[in-house]
Design an enzyme around this catalytic site. Structure first.
Site, mmCIF file in Angstrom:
data_model
loop_
_atom_site.group_PDB
_atom_site.id
_atom_site.type_symbol
_atom_site.label_atom_id
_atom_site.label_comp_id
_atom_site.label_asym_id
_atom_site.label_seq_id
_atom_site.Cartn_x
_atom_site.Cartn_y
_atom_site.Cartn_z
ATOM 1 N N HIS A 1 3.124 3.171 -8.905
ATOM 2 C CA HIS A 1 2.924 2.033 -9.323
ATOM 3 C C HIS A 1 4.265 1.077 -9.916
ATOM 4 O O HIS A 1 4.502 -0.036 -9.483
ATOM 5 C CB HIS A 1 1.786 1.734 -10.018
ATOM 6 N N LEU B 1 10.689 -20.699 -4.347
ATOM 7 C CA LEU B 1 9.393 -19.881 -3.490
ATOM 8 C C LEU B 1 7.974 -20.234 -4.521
ATOM 9 O O LEU B 1 8.339 -20.024 -5.638
ATOM 10 C CB LEU B 1 10.225 -18.576 -3.733
ATOM 11 N N ASP C 1 0.820 -1.158 -0.077
ATOM 12 C CA ASP C 1 -0.122 -0.028 -0.043
ATOM 13 C C ASP C 1 1.063 1.248 -0.039
ATOM 14 O O ASP C 1 1.763 1.267 0.633
ATOM 15 C CB ASP C 1 -0.999 0.059 1.417
HETATM 16 C C1 FPP Z 1 -1.793 0.308 -3.409
HETATM 17 O O1 FPP Z 1 -1.343 1.685 -3.431
HETATM 18 C C2 FPP Z 1 -1.376 -0.540 -4.467
HETATM 19 C C3 FPP Z 1 -2.154 -1.044 -5.411
HETATM 20 C C4 FPP Z 1 -3.541 -0.842 -5.281
HETATM 21 C C5 FPP Z 1 -1.519 -1.936 -6.359
HETATM 22 C C6 FPP Z 1 -0.280 -2.482 -5.917
HETATM 23 C C7 FPP Z 1 0.278 -2.704 -7.131
HETATM 24 C C8 FPP Z 1 1.828 -2.678 -7.402
HETATM 25 C C9 FPP Z 1 2.796 -2.681 -6.236
HETATM 26 C C10 FPP Z 1 2.329 -2.618 -8.761
HETATM 27 C C11 FPP Z 1 1.586 -3.615 -9.901
HETATM 28 C C12 FPP Z 1 2.331 -4.958 -9.605
HETATM 29 C C13 FPP Z 1 1.761 -5.795 -10.234
HETATM 30 C C14 FPP Z 1 2.121 -7.069 -10.321
HETATM 31 C C15 FPP Z 1 0.823 -5.594 -11.261
HETATM 32 P P1 FPP Z 1 -2.315 2.835 -3.491
HETATM 33 O O2 FPP Z 1 -2.494 3.373 -5.237
HETATM 34 O O3 FPP Z 1 -3.694 2.452 -2.871
HETATM 35 O O4 FPP Z 1 -1.697 3.851 -3.029
HETATM 36 P P2 FPP Z 1 -2.443 5.016 -2.012
HETATM 37 O O5 FPP Z 1 -3.453 4.498 -0.832
HETATM 38 O O6 FPP Z 1 -1.155 5.910 -1.358
HETATM 39 O O7 FPP Z 1 -3.394 5.943 -2.817
#
Ligand code: FPP
Length: 261
Positions: free
Chosen positions: A45, A139, A28
């Site tokens: 991201h 893994l 997150d």
């Molecule tokens: C949360 O950050 C993250 C996500 C919703 C997506 C997680 C994705 C990745 C780490 C990259 C993609 C990886 C793959 C394998 C596709 P947020 O956007 O909710 O952040 P915020 O809460 O600060 O807005």
């Protein structure tokens, strides 16, 4: 400080360190990481994918057997169309760019989550990743994509209900073990440790059934900043906790024990 196989994690832990067999991660804070730097969310991201690569390497290094990462939740469809498309693009690129490398490193890939609603080319990539790596013994990387814990549980109960209706099972057969066998994670041990970055302290529909007895570690850094030191910190917090599984005395969890040489 880093924990490596055969080494102890520090004087406070003594000569052995318990490494969790299964670690779940709620990745997150990508958006907030980007906003704090005046960058588009997509950049957060992208950096999140780099953090994921680092984490897979670290998990292999320390001997974690299963790593489950929350990449896209059932609720993420509520995001703007552009961001959804960006996240889909990152998944495509991650599989196309990293699959061969993961395979070389013995990683077995498993995807959990609803495939309906995903673009056909993404479904093909997910199948390709699972098929290619199916027999690897290193893994197991479980990517939760279009995943929701409640939805997974409902699907499991629907499967069981159909078997009861067909008289393959009776309601007396309904036990926690039976439910677990009908989840997408059947055969995978429950997570011992769930890490969430960004300072938020909630489960957000991640492995709700499976994480019933997981140790939770919340880190006050955003996911793109997650590195080996942060992983080690979470592992050390895990290592010093006493897991009681509802009992009164410490019991041995399904852990890999690394003995100092
Ligand atoms: C949360 O950050 C993250 C996500 C919703 C997506 C997680 C994705 C990745 C780490 C990259 C993609 C990886 C793959 C394998 C596709 P947020 O956007 O909710 O952040 P915020 O809460 O600060 O807005």
């Amino acid at each position: 400080m880093s924990i490596r196989p055969g080494e102890h994690a520090g004087p406070e832990l003594g000569p052995t360190v318990r490494v969790p067999a299964h670690v779940g991660i709620i990745m997150d804070g990508n958006g907030r990481w980007a906003a704090a730097r005046g960058l588009p969310r997509l950049e957060g991201h992208r950096r999140g994918v780099e953090a994921l690569r680092r984490t897979v390497r670290a998990a292999i290094d320390v001997g974690v057997r299963y790593l489950t990462v929350y990449s896209f939740s059932s609720e993420n469809w509520a995001r703007p169309a552009q961001e959804i498309s960006d996240l889909m693009g990152l998944l495509r690129r991650f599989i196309r760019n990293d699959l061969a490398d993961l395979h070389r490193n013995g990683v077995r890939i498993k995807i959990i989550g609803e495939r309906d609603g995903l673009a056909p080319d993404i479904c093909s990539l997910l199948l390709e990743a699972e098929d290619l790596t199916r027999n690897n013994g290193g893994l197991t990387l479980i990517v939760a994509f279009n995943y929701g814990g409640r939805q997974e549980l409902v699907m499991a109960l629907q499967k069981i209900a159909r078997k009861i209706a067909a008289r393959v099972l009776t309601s007396a057969d309904l036990t926690p073990e039976l439910v677990a066998q009908h989840l997408e994670t059947a055969g995978i041990p429950d997570p011992d440790l769930v890490i969430r970055t960004s300072g938020e302290q909630r489960m957000s529909n991640f492995l709700l059934w499976q994480a019933a007895y997981a140790e939770l570690v919340f880190l006050p850094i955003h996911w793109p900043d997650f590195d080996r030191a942060a992983f080690d910190l979470a592992l050390m917090q895990f290592a010093v906790r006493e897991r009681r599984f509802g009992g009164v005395t410490g019991k041995t969890a399904p852990l890999t024990v690394k003995t100092a040489s």
